[in-house]
Design an enzyme around this catalytic site. Structure first.
Site, PDB file in Angstrom:
ATOM      1  CB  CYS A 116      -0.904   0.026   1.235  1.00 22.90           C
ATOM      2  SG  CYS A 116      -2.150  -1.253   1.264  1.00 22.90           S
ATOM      3  CE  LYS A 161       9.001   3.700  13.742  1.00 18.58           C
ATOM      4  NZ  LYS A 161       8.584   4.523  12.570  1.00 18.58           N
ATOM      5  CG  ASP A 306      -4.220  -1.685   9.657  1.00 11.71           C
ATOM      6  OD1 ASP A 306      -3.668  -0.745   9.047  1.00 11.71           O
ATOM      7  OD2 ASP A 306      -3.766  -2.843   9.657  1.00 11.71           O
ATOM      8  CB  ILE A 328       1.018   4.434  12.766  1.00 11.93           C
ATOM      9  CG1 ILE A 328       0.427   4.186  14.160  1.00 11.93           C
ATOM     10  CG2 ILE A 328       1.862   3.233  12.323  1.00 11.93           C
ATOM     11  CD1 ILE A 328       1.437   3.936  15.233  1.00 11.93           C
TER      12      ILE A 328
END
Length: 422
Positions: A116, A161, A306, A328
């Site tokens: 994506c 991270k 999401d 994010i």
């Protein structure tokens, strides 16, 4: 090429839907099967484009794969250690082949991945983790190439991270390393926990999954085993939002409330009545007022990125305003201009979207931009006035198993049509 043609309605979406296995657990588990010297069986694997691509990739590497309900994988005769560009370009998850290949065979190469277009998701953390386990990594000709003399070596690794993908890569590779690996600042998502359960089912020694410190005691070999993939919490949340924005009542079966507590809390805050049992969750919005909620995405157990697009739609249709803050990924508001084409109200300021008080949606031709954003467009089409055409639905097929059939069962008027038919 296919599109969705949706005839919108003010009829609530109501009924039962059976939730599929989680894509974000199924994919790493299928790749982790490369670690096993004996056959494995993986049940509750969703029927998705990315799963099909993963199976084809495993077969290209020399694994024997069949699907008859469950997916059966025999990686005992893997003889190719390169994941080629023509497959990897369509799916970022292909990077998960690298750790198992170098851990078991001492070498592996994966083309730099695709997926994506929702911002920078570099493979640096995967590479750094494997290097700390003793692998030599080179970036050549568009490929990530990993090698090690002998076995990988256990290490104390502190992730720079929190990263779901890199946590999975290091955890899988460390199962066959010599010695113990301690992985700190690890991601805690349910899909990581599920992948760890699969690894243990084939003989690994992983503990601490679900916390920010995972311990992996390396073993010399991994055998076969059976595992059932955990329910898809994002698909669950998507159908719950569909019921909420349409004023309906839905029961999601084959899922667990513990997988998405932050989402359920926000749905209750938005005015929904939410109940759950051992393997089901229900949401009832009948006669209730939808209220906008403030959302801030963050790693699990906080609110999942999401589900951001779905809640953006919820806020648009609610008594607002509601503020969505995306921490994010950058560039993850691409669905908002498409929803605005349908009449939705929203303002974007950097990584924040302010939305609410939309006075109904009108059908329009819209374009899916990524997997989860496309789900919000489909739901919007179901509640809009008139006809909506959703283009580029291959994004949806990457993460939702028969979404049109499940929505139809809830009362939606949606069909998959060839572009040439429109």
């Amino acid at each position: 090429m296919y599109k969705f043609r949706i005839q919108g309605s003010d009829k609530p979406l109501s009924g039962e839907v059976t939730i599929s296995g989680a894509k974000n657990a199924a994919l790493p588990i299928l790749f982790a099967a490369l670690l096993a010297e004996e056959p494995v069986e993986v049940a509750n694997v969703p029927k998705l484009r990315d799963v099909d691509t993963t199976i084809e990739l495993l077969q290209r590497l020399g694994a024997k794969v069949s699907r008859n309900g469950s997916v059966h994988i025999d990686a005992s005769e893997v003889n190719n250690f390169c994941a080629p560009y023509d497959l990897v370009k369509t799916m970022r998850a292909s990077i998960w082949a690298l750790g198992p290949l170098v851990a078991r065979f001492g070498k592996g190469q994966v083309s730099l991945p695709g997926g994506c277009a929702i911002g920078a998701r570099p493979v640096d953390l995967h590479i750094h983790g494997l290097e700390q386990l003793g692998a030599t990594i080179k970036l050549e000709d568009g490929y990530v190439k990993a090698e090690v003399d002998g076995r990988l070596k256990g290490a104390h690794i502190v992730m720079d991270k929190v990263s779901v993908g890199a946590t999975i890569t290091v955890m899988c590779a460390a199962t066959l390393a010599e010695g113990t690996t301690i992985l700190e600042n690890a991601a805690r998502e349910p899909e990581i926990v599920d992948t760890a359960h699969f690894l243990n089912a084939i003989g690994a020694k992983v503990s601490g999954m679900g916390t920010d410190t995972i311990t992996i005691e390396g073993v010399e070999r991994l055998g076969g085993g059976y595992h059932e993939v955990v329910a898809d919490r994002i698909e669950t949340g998507t159908f719950l939002v569909a019921a909420a924005v349409s004023g309906g009542k839905v029961v999601c079966k084959n899922t667990k409330a513990s997988l998405l507590e932050s989402v359920l809390a926000k749905l209750e805050e938005a005015g929904a009545k939410v109940e759950s049992g051992e393997d089901w969750i229900s949401l009832d919005m009948t006669g209730r007022e939808l209220k906008a909620v403030n959302i801030r995405t963050a790693p699990h157990p906080a609110f999942p990125t999401d589900m951001q697009a779905q809640f953006t739609l919820l806020n648009m249709m609610a008594k607002g305003p509601g503020i969505i803050t995306e921490t994010i990924f950058e560039n993850r508001f691409m669905h908002i201009p498409e929803l605005q084409r349908m009449g939705a109200h929203a303002e974007i300021e950097g990584n924040t979207a302010i939305c609410g008080d939309t006075d109904g949606l009108s059908g329009a031709q819209v374009m899916a931009t990524d997997l989860r954003a496309s789900a919000s467009l489909v739901i919007a089409g179901c509640i809009a006035k008139g006809e909506t055409i959703v283009d580029r639905i291959y994004h949806i097929d990457r993460g939702y198993d028969k979404i049109e059939d499940k929505l139809t069962a809830l009362g939606a008027n949606i069909e998959r049509v060839r572009s040439s038919e429109l």
